[in-house]
Design a protein around this motif. Structure first.
Motif, PDB file in Angstrom:
ATOM      1  N   LYS A   5      12.067   1.192  -9.131  1.00 50.99           N
ATOM      2  CA  LYS A   5      10.653   1.537  -8.972  1.00 50.99           C
ATOM      3  C   LYS A   5      10.099   2.172 -10.228  1.00 50.99           C
ATOM      4  N   VAL A   6       8.892   1.767 -10.598  1.00 46.29           N
ATOM      5  CA  VAL A   6       8.136   2.402 -11.679  1.00 46.29           C
ATOM      6  C   VAL A   6       6.861   2.957 -11.063  1.00 46.29           C
ATOM      7  N   VAL A   7       6.619   4.250 -11.237  1.00 39.51           N
ATOM      8  CA  VAL A   7       5.443   4.889 -10.648  1.00 39.51           C
ATOM      9  C   VAL A   7       4.394   5.117 -11.734  1.00 39.51           C
ATOM     10  N   ASP A   8       3.191   4.609 -11.499  1.00 35.94           N
ATOM     11  CA  ASP A   8       2.091   4.823 -12.433  1.00 35.94           C
ATOM     12  C   ASP A   8       1.589   6.254 -12.306  1.00 35.94           C
ATOM     13  N   ARG A   9       1.466   6.946 -13.430  1.00 38.73           N
ATOM     14  CA  ARG A   9       1.122   8.368 -13.386  1.00 38.73           C
ATOM     15  C   ARG A   9      -0.346   8.626 -13.055  1.00 38.73           C
TER      16      ARG A   9
END
Length: 207
Positions: A5-9
């Motif tokens: 998972k990559v979470v957009d800040r």
């Protein structure tokens, strides 16, 4: 199976990289996060991007699609009812969001019950309108990518273009039929399970 998972800040949006360990083929699901982080994960696992899969067409979930497409030529996949949103910057909200303006067509449009083969993995399409007309979830074994249909403790908004609260409730009833142990991977927020959401999510309790 590989799930990262990559979470957009900025938008707290979840991009998922789903990979098949046997063939090293992968799909990027809802690419709205850092393009650098996405490709770092792909490189780390030695993956080849076969698909860009969109649970729905809102700008925070699709803003990295053109760049990933240009770098990989992966096939863009969305539900057939989402076409009008993808090709219109106002309907997909990218005209109102801080990210890039995006308008594009998918390479392949799918429907309820279709199966996308990703190496040895079989990805089942579940049409879940409510947040958008062409919202869909992707089920792989006991893992379900729920986009902005079902969150941990909540659901996606139904007041955007194509949203419909009654349709959302029908979609939640559809998801509630899956095994309680099935893990959900929402478009925003933490993972959960169908069982936990049936017990704790106030919207799931209404169905």
């Amino acid at each position: 199976m590989i799930i990262e998972k990559v979470v957009d800040r900025f938008m707290d949006e979840n991009t998922y990289i789903l990979g098949d360990e046997k063939t090293k083929k992968c799909a990027v699901i809802d690419p709205g996060g850092s393009i650098i982080d996405i490709f770092n994960i792909i490189k780390q696992h030695g993956l080849t991007v076969e698909y860009i899969i969109l649970t729905h067409g809102h700008g925070d979930h699709i803003c990295r699609v053109p760049e990933i497409k240009s770098k990989t030529n992966a096939k863009i996949v969305a539900h057939v009812n989402e076409e009008e949103v993808l090709i219109d910057r106002n309907k997909n909200l990218s005209a109102q969001l801080p990210g890039p303006l995006v308008e594009f067509d998918a390479d392949e449009y799918v429907q309820e019950g279709d199966v996308i083969e990703l190496g040895s993995l079989k990805l089942k399409v579940i049409h879940t309108p409510g947040h958008t007309k062409g919202g869909m979830c992707i089920k792989v074994g006991e893992h379900i990518f729920t986009g902005d249909t079902l969150f941990a403790g909540s659901i996606g908004r139904t007041d955007f273009y194509g949203g419909d609260y009654k349709q959302m409730m029908k979609s939640l009833r559809k998801l509630a039929k899956y095994d309680d142990n099935a893990v959900i991977y929402p478009g925003h927020g933490p993972t959960s399970t169908i069982g936990v959401e049936k017990r704790m999510n106030p919207y799931m309790q209404q169905i």
